[in-house]
Structures are given as C-alpha cells and as structure tokens.
Design a protein around this motif. Structure first.
Motif, PDB file in Angstrom:
ATOM      1  N   ILE A   1       0.787  -1.155   0.004  1.00 39.87           N
ATOM      2  CA  ILE A   1       0.079  -0.131  -0.070  1.00 39.87           C
ATOM      3  C   ILE A   1       0.760   1.063  -0.057  1.00 39.87           C
ATOM      4  N   VAL A   2       1.024   1.677  -1.109  1.00 47.21           N
ATOM      5  CA  VAL A   2       1.912   3.107  -1.320  1.00 47.21           C
ATOM      6  C   VAL A   2       0.967   4.160  -2.027  1.00 47.21           C
ATOM      7  N   MET A   3       0.718   5.233  -1.181  1.00 43.68           N
ATOM      8  CA  MET A   3       0.001   6.171  -1.568  1.00 43.68           C
ATOM      9  C   MET A   3       0.636   7.208  -2.540  1.00 43.68           C
ATOM     10  N   PRO A   4       0.017   7.735  -3.417  1.00 42.86           N
ATOM     11  CA  PRO A   4       0.494   8.563  -4.397  1.00 42.86           C
ATOM     12  C   PRO A   4       0.789   9.958  -3.500  1.00 42.86           C
ATOM     13  N   VAL A   5       2.110  10.642  -3.810  1.00 40.65           N
ATOM     14  CA  VAL A   5       2.588  12.133  -3.318  1.00 40.65           C
ATOM     15  C   VAL A   5       1.842  12.805  -3.852  1.00 40.65           C
ATOM     16  N   ASP A   6       1.569  14.093  -3.224  1.00 38.09           N
ATOM     17  CA  ASP A   6       0.981  15.184  -4.030  1.00 38.09           C
ATOM     18  C   ASP A   6       1.602  15.563  -5.399  1.00 38.09           C
ATOM     19  N   GLY A   7       0.657  15.508  -6.311  1.00 40.46           N
ATOM     20  CA  GLY A   7       1.220  15.871  -7.757  1.00 40.46           C
ATOM     21  C   GLY A   7       1.379  14.860  -8.475  1.00 40.46           C
ATOM     22  N   PHE A   8       1.754  13.791  -8.150  1.00 45.19           N
ATOM     23  CA  PHE A   8       2.148  12.675  -9.074  1.00 45.19           C
ATOM     24  C   PHE A   8       1.175  12.225 -10.176  1.00 45.19           C
ATOM     25  N   HIS A   9       0.047  11.918  -9.659  1.00 49.32           N
ATOM     26  CA  HIS A   9      -1.055  11.705 -10.850  1.00 49.32           C
ATOM     27  C   HIS A   9      -1.225  12.827 -11.666  1.00 49.32           C
ATOM     28  N   GLU A  10      -1.201  14.009 -10.986  1.00 46.56           N
ATOM     29  CA  GLU A  10      -1.400  15.285 -11.911  1.00 46.56           C
ATOM     30  C   GLU A  10      -0.182  15.141 -12.932  1.00 46.56           C
ATOM     31  N   THR A  11       1.038  14.829 -12.580  1.00 50.65           N
ATOM     32  CA  THR A  11       1.829  14.832 -13.578  1.00 50.65           C
ATOM     33  C   THR A  11       1.714  14.074 -14.578  1.00 50.65           C
ATOM     34  N   LEU A  12       1.315  12.580 -14.163  1.00 48.02           N
ATOM     35  CA  LEU A  12       0.962  11.651 -15.405  1.00 48.02           C
ATOM     36  C   LEU A  12       0.027  12.075 -16.059  1.00 48.02           C
ATOM     37  N   ARG A  13      -1.300  12.888 -15.547  1.00 51.89           N
ATOM     38  CA  ARG A  13      -2.188  13.431 -16.336  1.00 51.89           C
ATOM     39  C   ARG A  13      -1.772  14.152 -17.556  1.00 51.89           C
ATOM     40  N   GLU A  14      -1.162  15.262 -17.114  1.00 53.18           N
ATOM     41  CA  GLU A  14      -0.396  16.428 -17.931  1.00 53.18           C
ATOM     42  C   GLU A  14       0.429  15.606 -19.090  1.00 53.18           C
ATOM     43  N   LEU A  15       1.234  14.686 -18.687  1.00 59.87           N
ATOM     44  CA  LEU A  15       2.315  14.144 -19.653  1.00 59.87           C
ATOM     45  C   LEU A  15       1.491  13.209 -20.917  1.00 59.87           C
ATOM     46  N   CYS A  16       0.164  12.697 -20.340  1.00 59.73           N
ATOM     47  CA  CYS A  16      -0.532  11.780 -21.361  1.00 59.73           C
ATOM     48  C   CYS A  16      -1.084  12.935 -22.091  1.00 59.73           C
ATOM     49  N   ASP A  17      -1.882  13.911 -21.589  1.00 56.11           N
ATOM     50  CA  ASP A  17      -2.428  14.978 -22.629  1.00 56.11           C
ATOM     51  C   ASP A  17      -1.412  15.364 -23.509  1.00 56.11           C
ATOM     52  N   ASP A  18      -0.095  15.871 -23.035  1.00 58.95           N
ATOM     53  CA  ASP A  18       0.589  16.524 -23.695  1.00 58.95           C
ATOM     54  C   ASP A  18       1.109  15.628 -25.076  1.00 58.95           C
ATOM     55  N   HIS A  19       1.060  14.288 -24.807  1.00 61.54           N
ATOM     56  CA  HIS A  19       1.656  13.440 -25.820  1.00 61.54           C
ATOM     57  C   HIS A  19       0.600  12.470 -26.453  1.00 61.54           C
ATOM     58  N   GLY A  20      -0.655  12.816 -26.169  1.00 62.79           N
ATOM     59  CA  GLY A  20      -1.682  11.859 -26.791  1.00 62.79           C
ATOM     60  C   GLY A  20      -1.909  10.443 -26.464  1.00 62.79           C
TER      61      GLY A  20
END
Ligand code: PLP
Length: 445
Positions: free
Chosen positions: A209-228
C-alpha cells in the motif's frame, strides 16, 4: 489448533491441482488451511477453527461473509432463473448505469470476468486507439496475470518477470518508479510518441500500500495529455473501496481516460470491467475495431450481486463504518509499533491496511509514518515514508511470512500471507474485532 483435515485435503489437492491450489498466493506454508464456510467477519476452516478474516477474498467482500438481505435475495433470484444465457439482460445495463452515475471518469463500460481480463482489454483498447505499442507501468504495481504487465526492471531494460513471456513482449512495457515525476518526464521524453498509455493503480495495493505523493497523478495526467497517450487507472482493488462510490479517482480528484475494475463491483463473484469516456469505450467491437468478447461476461448473477452490493452501500453507512474501523486499527497499530517495533511501518487508507516489516536503519522509516504522512508533505516524517515500490522492497518478508503470519493465524487472525498484499476490513467487522486484532498483533510481534 488442529489442522489434520486441512493437511489431508492438501495431500489430495497436490495430486490434482498444480501446487495444490488454483492461485499461487494461496499456497501458504507448510500447507494452506482449507475453508469450509464464512460467518460474518470470520472464516471457519475444515477442522472447525475460526479466524477473524482480513483477507476478504483478496478484496471483493465489502460485507464480509454474511450478505445483507437484499444482496442475498438478488443473487438467489437471478441464480434461480437459470444461471446465464449468452444474450443481454437488463441487470447488466442497470449495473453499468450505476457505475457510470457514480464514477467520475466513466460514461460507458464493458464487463468482463476478472481484473486481469479488464487490464488486458484496457491495454488493447489504448493500443488500438493510439496506434502505439508501448505502455508505462509502475515498478511494484500489479495488474493481473497478463503478458503486458508481468514485466520487471526499468524503462531501459524491461524483462519478463515470469517464465513463459517472450522477451520481445516485455520491450513494449516501460516500468518506472511510482511517485517519481522526473522518471515519468524522462520516459515520455524518450518514448513519448510511442506510448499508448500509462497504466497505474492510483494507490499501489500490491506493494504494501503505497499512497501517491501530492502532484504525481497530476504529472501523469499532464504528460499523457501532452503526448496523446491515455491514462489508465487500475481500480481493481481501490474501486468502490477507497473513496467510496467515486473510487480513488474521486478521492484524488484525477480523471483517468480509462478505468479498470474488478473485485467489489461483482459483489463476490468473478468480475472485471473497463470504463471510460464514450468515444473510447465505443472503440470496442462491434461499434469499433478493437476485439473484445467473453462467454461469461456480464453474467446475470454477478451483475445482480454487484448492483445490490453497491446500492446497499449507497443507502447505508457502509463506507463510514469500514473507514472508521480502518482508522482505529491503523492508529492502534502505530501505537503498538512505536512501543515494540519502531522500525516497522503502518500503511493504508480507508478500509485497507498493512504493517510492513521495514528494516531498522536501512530506511529510517518509523511506525509514525502511516498513510497520513505519505500524503502530507508538511508532516515531520514525510521524508521517511514509503513512496515507491523500492522503498518497501527491502522489507523482511521472510520474518513476515514464516513467523509473523503464522503467529497471527495461531491466534485466530487470518491475514494475507504475502508481506506486500493489502488487508481489508468489511462491514461485518466491529470495534471489538479491531481491539482483538490489535491484541493479537501485540502478542505476535
Ligand atoms: N489489478 C490489480 C490492482 C489487482 O490487485 C489485481 C488482483 O489482485 C488484478 C488487477 C487482477 O485481478 P484478477 O485477480 O481478478 O484477475
């Protein structure tokens, strides 16, 4: 405790089932105890021994072993009508409507029969949609027994993690550390045009059980959006357990493109589902050209169990109850560890928990670092909380599995035998059960 009957059954099982079991994790040492039946928060084995159960079928059982009356009635009535038909039924539409109504990212779904099938189909859909082959996964994450994700190593050297997977397959999978935005950035810089999807559990549930640190999912979201690329949340464990009916994506306020479900959404029966925006899900055949199919998919008894399960949770204090017991247990465990084993770590959230046998000195992590710390950068222990799979990879698994798990079992508490697999609290557990469990932990430690 007497386990004669279990030993005898295991002897028989060994001659007809590989390793005596139907899922490798069940092959506990020296031999598994065979369950005869469940009773509320307890299971009773073939020799009549009773255990407080925190395995809960590895997650699907939100109510423990006594189903609420409307859930039991829905299952019985659909089973009595003949088990399945190979044609659509109203109940699958109703369950899909319920999920789409509550889970933020889901407009449409397709039901399958396991979490593995769900992630297989989600990866195929992402590849079909983008015309790209590579997927990014998290080291220490788990997405079922499938070729695209049973891969270890790192993005520069991915390798199959089991015999039976061609090395060429593994080359399409790029493992990076969870909670490492620089690694995510780097993998997109190098492979961005080839990445079909990032596939991650919103909370790593198979790595202690490893929780996400603040901002990590946001970074993934942004990278996915930027790269299609697509962002896929694997909510097979967290779906309808963490964050209530909105699931972990609701708790964290992140909208993935696709979500995979399993476990609770089938109310204790075999299930999986892939959900997401309509334009994506409609790419499954026959409306689109990504093949997907299954004899048992949308099984009426499963659909009835799943829907009654979730409707009951919507109308009762189910999540309040299990989450508050989770807090009671984690906080009690932190106190016990502070006293008896300060090098160990309590992790978890909502109704998930685990004690990780982190090693003294190796990580400088302490029992104070529960889930709250993993989430809160202002916490004084934040730097020492486990944040990646690697942070917990050095845990004393031998001690957990050979000594501690047995000691708990001998006191009548059934935990997941693997050091890294989460434990689950059900609606059938009580405050008194939690106190009994805490006493057992103190004794076993
Ligand atoms: N994804 C996650 C996060 C899981 O934890 C699991 C199983 O535990 C799976 C997928 C695979 O689900 P199943 O065992 O139903 O195939």
């Amino acid at each position: 405790m007497n386990h004669e009957r279990s030993r005898e059954l295991y002897g028989r099982a060994l001659s007809v089932l590989a390793g005596g079991v139907n899922s490798s994790v069940r092959a506990t040492k020296p031999y598994p105890f065979f369950i005869e039946r469940g009773d509320g928060a307890h299971v009773i084995d073939a020799d009549g021994n009773k255990y407080l159960d925190y395995v809960m079928g590895y997650g699907p059982l939100l109510y423990g072993h006594d189903l609420p009356e409307p859930v039991a009635a829905a299952i019985q009535s659909h089973a009595a009508d003949g088990p399945m038909y190979g044609a659509p039924t109203e109940i699958e539409v109703e369950l899909a409507e319920f999920v789409a109504r509550h889970v933020p990212s889901v407009e449409m779904l397709r039901f399958v029969n396991s979490g593995t099938e769900a992630t297989v189909s989600a990866v195929r859909l992402a590849r079909g949609h983008t015309g790209r082959d590579k997927i990014v996964v998290m080291q220490g994450g788990y997405h079922g027994a499938q070729e695209s994700t049973l891969v270890e190593g790192d993005a520069n050297n991915p390798q199959p993690s089991t015999a039976g997977i061609p090395e060429e397959f593994a080359q399409h999978t790029l493992p990076i550390p969870f909670n490492d935005p620089d690694a995510a950035q780097a993998v997109f810089e190098e492979h961005g045009d080839d990445i079909a999807a990032v596939l991650t559990e919103p909370i790593l549930g198979n790595m202690g059980i490893v929780m996400p640190v603040d901002g990590f999912h946001e970074t993934l979201r942004e990278l996915c959006d930027d790269h299609g690329s697509l962002l896929i949340f694997d909510e097979v464990i967290t779906g309808f357990r963490v964050g209530g009916l909105q699931c972990a994506q609701g708790k964290f306020g992140i909208t993935p493109d696709l979500t995979t479900f399993g476990k609770i959404v089938g109310g204790g029966f075999p299930v999986g589902a892939i959900g997401g925006r309509a334009e994506l899900i409609e790419q499954f055949a026959p409306s689109g050209d990504v093949f997907q199919s299954g004899t048992f998919s949308g099984h009426p008894v499963t659909m009835a169990a799943g829907l009654a399960n979730l409707e009951y949770a919507a109308e009762n204090d189910v999540y309040d109850h299990v989450n508050s017991l989770g807090e009671q247990l984690r906080s009690g465990l932190r106190d016990i560890l502070a006293d008896q084993a300060p090098e160990y770590t309590v992790v978890g959230t909502d109704s998930m928990f685990k004690v990780i046998f982190t090693r003294d000195g190796a990580t400088d992590r302490g029992s104070q670092c529960g889930a709250g710390c993993q989430q809160d950068p202002d916490c004084q222990h934040y730097d020492h909380c486990p944040k990646t799979g690697a942070d917990v990879a050095d845990a004393d698994t031998e001690r957990w599995e050979r000594l501690f798990w047995q000691a708990m079992k001998d006191q009548g508490v059934f935990l997941t035998a693997n050091q890294y697999e989460s434990q689950f609290i059900s609606y059938a557990h009580t405050e008194a059960d939690i106190e009994e469990t805490l006493a057992a932990y103190a004794e076993a430690l």
